[in-house]
Design an enzyme around this catalytic site. Structure first.
Site, PDB file in Angstrom:
ATOM      1  N   TYR A 137       0.829  -1.201   0.000  1.00 58.31           N
ATOM      2  CA  TYR A 137       0.000   0.000   0.000  1.00 58.31           C
ATOM      3  C   TYR A 137       0.868   1.258   0.000  1.00 58.31           C
ATOM      4  O   TYR A 137       1.824   1.388   0.763  1.00 58.31           O
ATOM      5  CB  TYR A 137      -0.924   0.055   1.221  1.00 58.31           C
ATOM      6  CG  TYR A 137      -1.672   1.370   1.302  1.00 58.31           C
ATOM      7  CD1 TYR A 137      -2.639   1.683   0.354  1.00 58.31           C
ATOM      8  CD2 TYR A 137      -1.368   2.320   2.266  1.00 58.31           C
ATOM      9  CE1 TYR A 137      -3.303   2.896   0.382  1.00 58.31           C
ATOM     10  CE2 TYR A 137      -2.035   3.539   2.309  1.00 58.31           C
ATOM     11  CZ  TYR A 137      -2.994   3.818   1.357  1.00 58.31           C
ATOM     12  OH  TYR A 137      -3.641   5.031   1.377  1.00 58.31           O
TER      13      TYR A 137
ATOM     14  N   GLY B 177      -6.426   5.167  -0.566  1.00 54.73           N
ATOM     15  CA  GLY B 177      -7.767   5.264  -0.007  1.00 54.73           C
ATOM     16  C   GLY B 177      -8.635   4.115  -0.466  1.00 54.73           C
ATOM     17  O   GLY B 177      -8.266   2.942  -0.393  1.00 54.73           O
TER      18      GLY B 177
END
Length: 521
Positions: free
Chosen positions: A63, A70
């Site tokens: 990530y 998001g």
């Protein structure tokens, strides 16, 4: 009030992994101190960057490194698109709107973000951090807007306008305050913009630096204003023929709040040696006790001081933090977290707005009392030269009351609000930026309220002549009289109020009192 240590060296603030002090933040934000990344910071950033590069090359999604953000975090981004990913992130998130934020707020935000980068927990390359350093030193300030941050994930939109400048895009204010294109400003300053690499866009925008910067700046203002509030209270007590016996140390010690003790000590020092106070100690005074706005001044001002001390403890911990998502840990792990949530900062920003509103409220009550012949013990109505023909300070108190009413509205907390965003991924937000914005308006309002009290009390003390005020309060009256004339027929009052505001906003009022008392708390 300070952070853990002072990193200054010949008016240059060294930015490394160690926490910044409050004074350093104020110095860079307000006074243009230069900054310098330390060798330790460069080494820490380089080591963390090595780990980020390893993850970027891995086929396993990570990530913020090789994914979207998001609610779009499930998409793995092809290496050929990652530079575009960073540009797109910053451009799309630089979506602020409304009036420009003050330069000092943006500079504080830039400095605090640079410090987080310098901890080595974000994975940003040293060359990228150096551009942020160079922008601060060249006094190039990105144009940041009032609206856009929900305080989670941090101050995304405001920080994105800063990151846009690092890329050589957007609009800035140059050292002369002129609004120019970022690319042109960087070119003139000899600063080379960077193409952001994997994770750098996210690392530049995912922090609580805007709200923290506003907290530190407000604390700097309020420390001075809370001392000024004691000065205004002392002048009012004296002008209204109140008693100083209630401020005695043994009475105050029965309720051992440190802020209350400090405020009462200030009042005792400020009122020492007053002919006006002595004039009604002869047993002829029939009042049993003063009104709350006089008698309880140290209790209210003291509670405000203790609130400020609590805010300082939170700010100190925040200055020792490294806020990003994901973060690079010392063992090489890169982990997601929720440290970007602004609740700790948002709460104390709101708490301070409550204290400010109440302190302004008690100040306004003292002012009103000085204008009312039923309560001011022999002074003319509204302190007018010829009551009926002249209105004196009648409408100055109206202005003060209007500000106090506004401060009560500003005391409604922003941090109890939350509005979901990012397709419900960010389903609880802090609104800390909004708390910071309204606290800045509250600080301005308190400045104006105290200025009107001091302006009015000075006029009342003059009208008590030939009895002389205390040496300390008299010194304040004398300082005020350098800008504002004494009692007389009505004249254009707004400039006099503004002159008093400027004296309160600066150091003049406190400095004048301290020529007699020495340092006040």
């Amino acid at each position: 009030m300070r952070g853990n240590r002072d990193n200054r060296d010949d008016d240059v603030v060294n930015i490394g992994p160690d926490p910044l002090s409050f004074e350093e933040v104020v110095g860079v934000a307000r006074h243009g101190l230069a900054v310098r990344l330390t060798d330790d910071a460069v080494a820490a950033m380089a080591a963390a960057r090595t780990r980020v590069d390893e993850l970027a090359e891995s086929p396993v999604p990570a990530y913020g490194v090789s994914t979207g953000f998001g609610a779009l975090a499930t998409r793995h981004i092809d290496p050929s698109l990652r530079a575009r990913l960073q540009r797109s992130l910053v451009r799309s998130h630089a979506a602020g709107s409304g009036p420009e934020v003050e330069v000092e707020v943006t500079r504080a935000m830039m400095l605090l973000r640079l410090h987080t980068l310098a901890t080595g927990h974000t994975g940003v390359r040293p060359k990228t951090a150096k551009v942020l350093q160079d922008l601060l030193n060249a006094r190039i300030t990105p144009v940041v807007h009032e609206y856009g941050s929900l305080g989670c994930s941090g101050d995304l939109a405001p920080l994105s306008h800063v990151a846009l400048t690092i890329m050589g895009e957007g609009v800035v204010r140059d050292a002369a305050g002129e609004r120019v294109d970022a690319a042109e400003a960087l070119k003139r300053a000899g600063i080379e913009p960077v193409e952001l690499a994997a994770k750098e866009g996210l690392a530049l925008i995912n922090g609580t630096d805007g709200m923290l910067g506003m907290l530190v700046l407000a604390m700097d203002d309020l420390a001075r204003l809370f001392t000024t509030a004691d000065i205004g209270a002392a002048m009012s007590v004296e002008a209204l023929l109140g008693t100083d016996r209630v401020f005695a140390a043994d009475l105050q010690g029965l309720r051992p709040h440190p802020g209350q003790a400090a405020s009462a000590a200030n009042l005792r020092a400020l009122l020492a040696g007053s002919q006006i106070m002595e004039s009604h100690r002869d047993g002829t005074c029939t009042r049993v006790q003063d009104a709350y706005s006089l008698r309880c001044a140290p209790q209210v001002a003291g509670a405000a001081r203790d609130t400020l001390a609590h805010a300082a403890s939170v700010a100190g911990r925040e200055l020792a933090s490294a806020i990003d998502n994901p973060v690079v840990l010392p063992d090489g792990r890169v982990e997601s977290n929720g440290n970007f949530h602004g609740a700790p900062v948002g709460y104390v920003l709101d708490f301070l707005a409550i204290a400010v509103a109440d302190l302004a409220s008690i100040s306004e009550r003292r002012t009103d009392r000085m204008l009312d012949v039923a309560r001011n013990h022999g002074l003319p109505a509204f302190l007018a030269d010829d009551p009926g023909v002249d209105s004196g300070h009648m409408i100055a108190q109206y202005t003060q009351a209007a500000v106090v009413s506004e401060l009560k509205r500003l005391a409604a907390p922003a941090s109890v609000d939350s509005i979901p965003s990012s397709a419900m991924q960010e389903d609880h937000v802090s609104m800390g930026w909004s708390a910071g914005r309204k606290l800045r308006r509250s600080v301005d309002g308190l400045t104006r309220v105290l200025a009107v009290e001091i302006l009015t009390a000075a006029r009342a003390l003059d009208l008590r002549g030939p009895l002389r005020p205390a040496p300390a309060t008299g010194a304040v009256v004398e300082a005020l009289r350098q800008a504002v004339a004494g009692p007389g027929p009505d004249r254009f009052l707004a400039p006099e109020i503004e002159a008093a505001v400027q004296l309160v906003a600066g150091d003049a009022i406190v400095a004048a009192a301290e020529t007699v008392t020495g340092p006040l708390a």
